[in-house]
Write a protein that holds these residues in place. Structure first.
Motif: not given
Length: 157
Positions: A8-9, A12-13, A15-16, A78-80, A82
């Motif tokens: 998941r990290g 997140s990286r 998308t950033r 944004t992601t959701y 998972h």
């Protein structure tokens, strides 16, 4: 940290880095020979729109193929929801995404009018779909080996 948290990290990286248009940071998340496939989910199934192969091509696409942000502008991925699966040194995650276009209103020369309050600008959704990441762990490090991006609406690539 659990493997699911690590996976998941990485998302997140990803998308950033996309929000910053930082191809170099994004490419570090991928294996050297990784593949990204961009699709549109149409009425007759997924239509392949294009493929990026290798870290250099993926980095260049992120840095140059996406329009630069306007002044006071930004994108916010944004992601959701998972769905993570891990099998030894292989893992995958399917996640839904929405990308928002964020544009701030410039502060007037004389300052904000009396009574102005709160956020000034617009936020609107501009794309949605699914990310389907496949990962491999090599020498203890997880990296993306394949990414499918499936857009819900027509997308020009």
């Amino acid at each position: 940290m659990s493997t699911e948290s690590e996976i998941r990290g990485i998302v997140s990286r990803y998308t950033r880095a996309a929000d910053r248009r930082d191809g170099e940071a994004l490419a570090k998340l991928f294996e050297a020979d990784a593949v990204v496939e961009v699709h549109h989910r149409g009425p007759d199934g997924d239509e392949l729109l294009g493929t990026l192969s290798g870290g250099a091509q993926i980095a260049a696409a992120m840095s140059t193929a996406m329009a630069p942000h306007p002044p006071l502008g930004w994108s916010h991925h944004t992601t959701y929801d998972h769905l993570v699966s891990v099998d030894g040194d292989e893992a995958s995650i399917e996640t839904q995404f929405i990308t928002f276009d964020v544009v701030g209103t410039p502060k007037p020369e004389g300052g904000w009018p009396l009574g102005t309050f709160g956020a000034q600008g617009t936020i609107k959704p501009i794309e949605s779909g699914y990310y389907r990441f496949a990962f491999r762990r090599t020498d203890g490090v997880w990296r993306v080996r394949h990414l499918g991006v499936i857009h819900d609406i027509p997308y020009v690539f």
